[in-house]
Design a protein around this motif. Sequence first.
Motif, PDB file in Angstrom:
ATOM      1  N   ARG A 129       1.607   3.127   8.021  1.00 46.96           N
ATOM      2  CA  ARG A 129       0.285   3.163   8.638  1.00 46.96           C
ATOM      3  C   ARG A 129      -0.186   4.587   8.922  1.00 46.96           C
ATOM      4  N   ARG A 130       0.598   5.569   8.531  1.00 46.69           N
ATOM      5  CA  ARG A 130       0.213   6.962   8.740  1.00 46.69           C
ATOM      6  C   ARG A 130      -0.901   7.323   7.768  1.00 46.69           C
ATOM      7  N   PRO A 131      -1.789   8.211   8.177  1.00 47.51           N
ATOM      8  CA  PRO A 131      -2.915   8.580   7.304  1.00 47.51           C
ATOM      9  C   PRO A 131      -2.477   9.133   5.953  1.00 47.51           C
ATOM     10  N   TRP A 149       0.082   8.209   4.102  1.00 48.71           N
ATOM     11  CA  TRP A 149       0.394   7.103   3.215  1.00 48.71           C
ATOM     12  C   TRP A 149      -0.856   6.324   2.848  1.00 48.71           C
ATOM     13  N   MET A 150      -1.774   6.192   3.795  1.00 48.05           N
ATOM     14  CA  MET A 150      -3.013   5.468   3.507  1.00 48.05           C
ATOM     15  C   MET A 150      -3.814   6.215   2.437  1.00 48.05           C
ATOM     16  N   GLY A 151      -3.886   7.527   2.556  1.00 46.48           N
ATOM     17  CA  GLY A 151      -4.597   8.328   1.564  1.00 46.48           C
ATOM     18  C   GLY A 151      -3.937   8.242   0.201  1.00 46.48           C
ATOM     19  N   LEU A 152      -2.606   8.280   0.195  1.00 49.63           N
ATOM     20  CA  LEU A 152      -1.878   8.175  -1.064  1.00 49.63           C
ATOM     21  C   LEU A 152      -2.112   6.812  -1.707  1.00 49.63           C
ATOM     22  N   ALA A 153      -2.090   5.760  -0.895  1.00 48.64           N
ATOM     23  CA  ALA A 153      -2.322   4.414  -1.417  1.00 48.64           C
ATOM     24  C   ALA A 153      -3.740   4.288  -1.976  1.00 48.64           C
ATOM     25  N   ALA A 154      -4.716   4.826  -1.267  1.00 47.65           N
ATOM     26  CA  ALA A 154      -6.102   4.775  -1.750  1.00 47.65           C
ATOM     27  C   ALA A 154      -6.247   5.553  -3.058  1.00 47.65           C
ATOM     28  N   SER A 155      -5.603   6.704  -3.140  1.00 46.25           N
ATOM     29  CA  SER A 155      -5.651   7.493  -4.373  1.00 46.25           C
ATOM     30  C   SER A 155      -5.021   6.725  -5.525  1.00 46.25           C
ATOM     31  N   LEU A 156      -3.928   6.034  -5.243  1.00 44.87           N
ATOM     32  CA  LEU A 156      -3.256   5.260  -6.275  1.00 44.87           C
ATOM     33  C   LEU A 156      -4.144   4.120  -6.770  1.00 44.87           C
TER      34      LEU A 156
END
Length: 162
Positions: free
Chosen positions: A83-85, A87-94
């Motif tokens: 839930r850290r930003p 990881w969220m940014g990485l997931a969105a980029s993916l």
Amino acid sequence: MNREEAQFILRAYRPNSEDAHDPQFQEALALARQDPALGLWFAEEQAIDRAFAARIRSRPVPPDLKQQLLLARSTIRRVPWWRRPTWMGLAASLVVLIGVTASLIQRENTPRDSKSLSAFRTAMTSAALDMSAHADTWGLDADGYRAWLVEHRGESDFTLPP
């Protein structure tokens, strides 16, 4: 050793401690004894330190100081790694990367003339549904169709089913 280096070292000097036996402090103290300006500065610095220490010792330490400090400490809830930003940014980029890749793959597999094919299909469908273009052939028999095709430069060699 010059005066600035000696001042820097002597700022950390603690009287009545092991500092007097340290070679760096001994050299700085020797220079303070030789240089009157440095000696005066060191005496003033020691007087300030003694006054500060006396002031601190004059105040009683509250018995529950440790507990107060521990209670005053802000506790931070750790956020789970997913839930850290970052990881969220990485997931969105993916997700964006997968979408762009899928779009490019689909674009490669799509025929180049898909727009013209779709325009042709639309034009033919509307022409077939437009009965005004069929008026000149409406109700003709097989010989009439052959004659119409010959007039319009079409193939006349065909067999019409009954």
